[in-house]
Design an enzyme around this catalytic site. Sequence first.
Site, PDB file in Angstrom:
ATOM      1  N   ASP A 576      -5.789  -1.700  -1.456  1.00 48.04           N
ATOM      2  CA  ASP A 576      -5.209  -0.824  -2.469  1.00 48.04           C
ATOM      3  C   ASP A 576      -4.134   0.092  -1.906  1.00 48.04           C
ATOM      4  O   ASP A 576      -3.769   1.073  -2.535  1.00 48.04           O
ATOM      5  CB  ASP A 576      -6.304   0.016  -3.141  1.00 48.04           C
ATOM      6  CG  ASP A 576      -7.057   0.899  -2.140  1.00 48.04           C
ATOM      7  OD1 ASP A 576      -6.682   0.883  -0.951  1.00 48.04           O
ATOM      8  OD2 ASP A 576      -8.008   1.589  -2.545  1.00 48.04           O
ATOM      9  N   ASN A 577      -3.629  -0.207  -0.697  1.00 47.61           N
ATOM     10  CA  ASN A 577      -2.552   0.639  -0.172  1.00 47.61           C
ATOM     11  C   ASN A 577      -1.572  -0.198   0.645  1.00 47.61           C
ATOM     12  O   ASN A 577      -1.934  -1.223   1.232  1.00 47.61           O
ATOM     13  CB  ASN A 577      -3.113   1.799   0.653  1.00 47.61           C
ATOM     14  CG  ASN A 577      -3.718   1.346   1.961  1.00 47.61           C
ATOM     15  OD1 ASN A 577      -3.019   1.221   2.966  1.00 47.61           O
ATOM     16  ND2 ASN A 577      -5.021   1.068   1.957  1.00 47.61           N
ATOM     17  N   CYS A 632      14.004  21.970  -5.797  1.00 45.25           N
ATOM     18  CA  CYS A 632      14.380  23.094  -6.669  1.00 45.25           C
ATOM     19  C   CYS A 632      13.874  22.890  -8.099  1.00 45.25           C
ATOM     20  O   CYS A 632      13.572  23.858  -8.801  1.00 45.25           O
ATOM     21  CB  CYS A 632      15.889  23.292  -6.660  1.00 45.25           C
ATOM     22  SG  CYS A 632      16.486  23.944  -5.080  1.00 45.25           S
TER      23      CYS A 632
END
Length: 1059
Positions: A576-577, A632
């Site tokens: 799963d990664n 920002c």
Amino acid sequence: MSSSPLAKKCCVPGSDPTPSSDCSSACSVMFKVPSGPTNGMPKKESETDIDEALYSRQLYVLGHEAMKHLQTSSVLVSGLRGLGVEIAKNLILGGVKAVILHDQGTAQWADLSSQFYLREEDIGKNRAEVSQPRLAELNSYVPVTTYTGALTEEFLSGFQVVVLTNTPLEDQLQVGEFCHSHGIKLVVADTRGLFGQLFCDFGEEMILTDSNGEQPLSAMVSMVTKDSPGVVTCLDDARHGFESGDFVSFTEVQGMNELNDTYPIEITVLGPYTFSICDTSSFSEYTRGGIVSQVKVPKKISFKSLLVSLAEPDFVVTDFSKFSRPGQLHIGFQALHRFCAQHGRSPRPHNEEDATALVALAQAVNARALPVVQQDPLDEDLIRKLSYVAAGDLAPINAFIGGLAAQEVMKACSGKFTPIMQWLYFDALECLPEDRQALTEDRCRPCQSRYDGQVAVFGSDLQEKLGKQNYFLVGAGAIGCELLKNFAMIGLGCGENGAITVTDMDTIEKSNLNRQFLFRPWDVTKMKSDTAVAAVRQINPYIRVMSHQNRVGPDTEHIYDDSFFQNLDGIATALDNMDARMYVDRRCVYYRKPLLESGTLGTKGNVQVVIPFLTESYNSSQDPPEKSIPICTLKNFPNAIEHTLQWARDEFEGLFKHPAENVNQYLTDSKFVEQTLRLAGTQPLEMLEALQRTLVLQRPQTWADCVTWAYHHWHTQYSNNICQLLHNFPPDQLTSSGALFWSGPKRCPHPLIFSVNNPLHLDYVMAAANLFAQTYGLMGSQDRAAVAILLQSVDIPEFTPKSGVKIHVSDRELQNTSASADDNRLQEVRAMLPSPEKLRGFKMYPINFEKDDNTNFHMDFIVAASNLRAENYNIPPADRHKSKLIAGKIIIPAIATTTAAIVGLVCLELYKVVQGYRQLKSYKNSFMNLALPFFSFSEPLAPPRHQYYNQEWTLWDRFEVQGIQPNGKEMTLRQFLDYFKTEHKLEITMLSQGVSMLYSFFMPATKLKERLDQPMTEIVTHVSKRKLGHHVRALVLELCCNDDTGEDVEVPYVRYTIR
């Protein structure tokens, strides 16, 4: 995957415009302390019926409304052979109201090749009755019963959906006519060897509420013309993503206020940033602003009955390289039904007489078909192949068609996702041997073996090969469970010298039970790999499988070493990664082993097959990185709920994890301050001030101190900082070009005023105070009333905005700012820090974010923090469910149907790998999206080819260098360099091992002289500062080289053997 901002609710035709009771109840709590966290969202009574701990991943696919429809739908599954049990399994996991199993037949040997809930001792027993208790264990919320009588009209009338599998065409038509005329939805599914068929009839007036399941898109408006039609232009920071025919609504449009009050408007896309809407010529003049949001408008779709559709079919194409196949197989399956009716059996495996008879029947069916359906010419070779394998019963084909069929049932129940309109045919003839002469009738005869259904298709030789395979399965989650089931059914590693090793370091959680079907409620907290192995041995007691609990990575290379990998025939991943996938892929390339890679995301799934020297590897191509949110935007100018949720996640880490980690490092690492002072810019001062706050200024002694801190922090974030921002940039501020500063993506905020009677405000204080206490090892509290009383005695000083505070408007402005710390202030803060000696015995407790524990306050904090900030900026809030999906990040939406179908495709490729196919065109990479439905099969890409001199090479090639010479001594660096110059006419300019540079042409002369006569492994050990383990037999060395003309050339890596 990120989702789009929530749009404000608007009326659509047919919806109830009256306010819900949620509105009035929300107001009624104004003057009393709420009893539990609300996260700023009204709680719907009906949602409490869904077990979110169990269905969490599926809820991210279907949503609450679709789940509620599933829970009111009773489904009949007729036929409990391999296909029927696969469909029933997926529906029970999915959580329908009830499943009734119907079968009048008894278990046969051939059933064992794909019916995973039948045992050898069940031969001769009713398939439905034997399967019922095993299926019932999958989900305690779904009653599973059996019925072994005839399918009478009275019996059928009690169901919302009827599923027919392995049913004669005559019976299909009879049931189909009754279902169509009585509003009962019908799914017909059939598999014959390497062929599959699916038909859907959901009535003449099915309401489709959501065609694709994607989050509604949203964009910011920069202009709307007064025209017929009006043209909308969106801000050019991102494409709007809409399609012609979509419906949209508008909010916050200034000037042309009429748009804010309209029903959803159908659009025509004109470009990536523009689209046309209705006639706006009579509307007011557009001034500025506005958000346009996609609206999912329900639509009605109509289906033909089975009888009508049989004569006038519409097809969904699964493989565009076989575009004409559906029409041919439509004739072929009808002929097959006639054959079975005439002979009382399927055609005998690879029998020429029966194949000829089926061709004749197909020709007769074709001759009587309507001109639009008639095949000219009829593909007789295809019909013969259908006959050859029709008696077969394959687990992977059943997994694929069964996954699709169950998803169609869910669509029928819920109105969510586009149904199959109306016929789907599939074949995997590429799985047959490249040498077709190898298959004979004798080799495919049944012999009362559990693999008879598979031998009928592939013969006994392949069965023997499958049994001898040695495979490594990495991961025992959803895909891992399905792979193990299929491995057991096809007999992989079930013979002499065969083996399967499965590793997974995770334990079972409740949410796993919804799709990881080898696990049961009593298995929660057990190891996945151990439990899966025990369960799969019940499916096939002959499987030779062992479980590990190891992570596969550099730290376990002493376990999964050269001898382990060299003994493997192949690897399948169920990960799963990305990092783990890329690591396993690199190992497969190094050891030159086939890799079967797959993954799912909701209704989407993909399969990639990696074959040594034939295809590219998994790492050869990468998805583009996800677009990150500008700093920002997060800090001061959010405009979407995704921004506020990411800000809340950052808050969590910055308040409850990083400060505690830094304090512990300060207390235990004597060089921590020294290293901190060497950081660039203002980082040293920021770090030391943070330590001072954590250890001195804000260190709590009691629970009351934690509440006070949380209350002050609430005011800092949701009132004071907003006041400061508005002081720097007032609401009417203009830019240098004369435009309003607060316009476009910049939403003008407003400060909040704390009220103890506001549930969301108290949610925040409760969660923040408890988490803050936990980091200091103090006891928390869940007494909201006591906290509310305590807050009344806490004074908050009045905030006055400061002049001279710099707030960066863009990330570019932030990057261009260079600041340095005030040395005097730095020394002052350093002096005020208590020494580690004075804090001996004290430590803090960093908190790692955990999304799935509803009692730990983590998601309470995230949702409250995000929705409060959303309120600051007038952004619609997100409920806990959506917040968890976005803030959790690693949550992968998942549903059992997609997993089953994808694993079916993986195992079809496995057949080819085991047979040793050497033609690239024989293999298929695949992608599908069951929501649309869409299927794509493609030939894998060949590995990119490179060349030096006349030598061609790919990623699968390498230089093989024996480090130990005939005299028993190891090669030195000088000898290594000379070897390449002599043997390959290559001058090495740089040489590295991992991140360690062993040699370079610009290396200082003294260092070079020192290394040239050292053995290679001695240099590696010295540079990397790590000893080589006893399991290391070879090193991977990377080269930069020049050819004999001095030109830089790309060359393969070196496998330097030392043992």
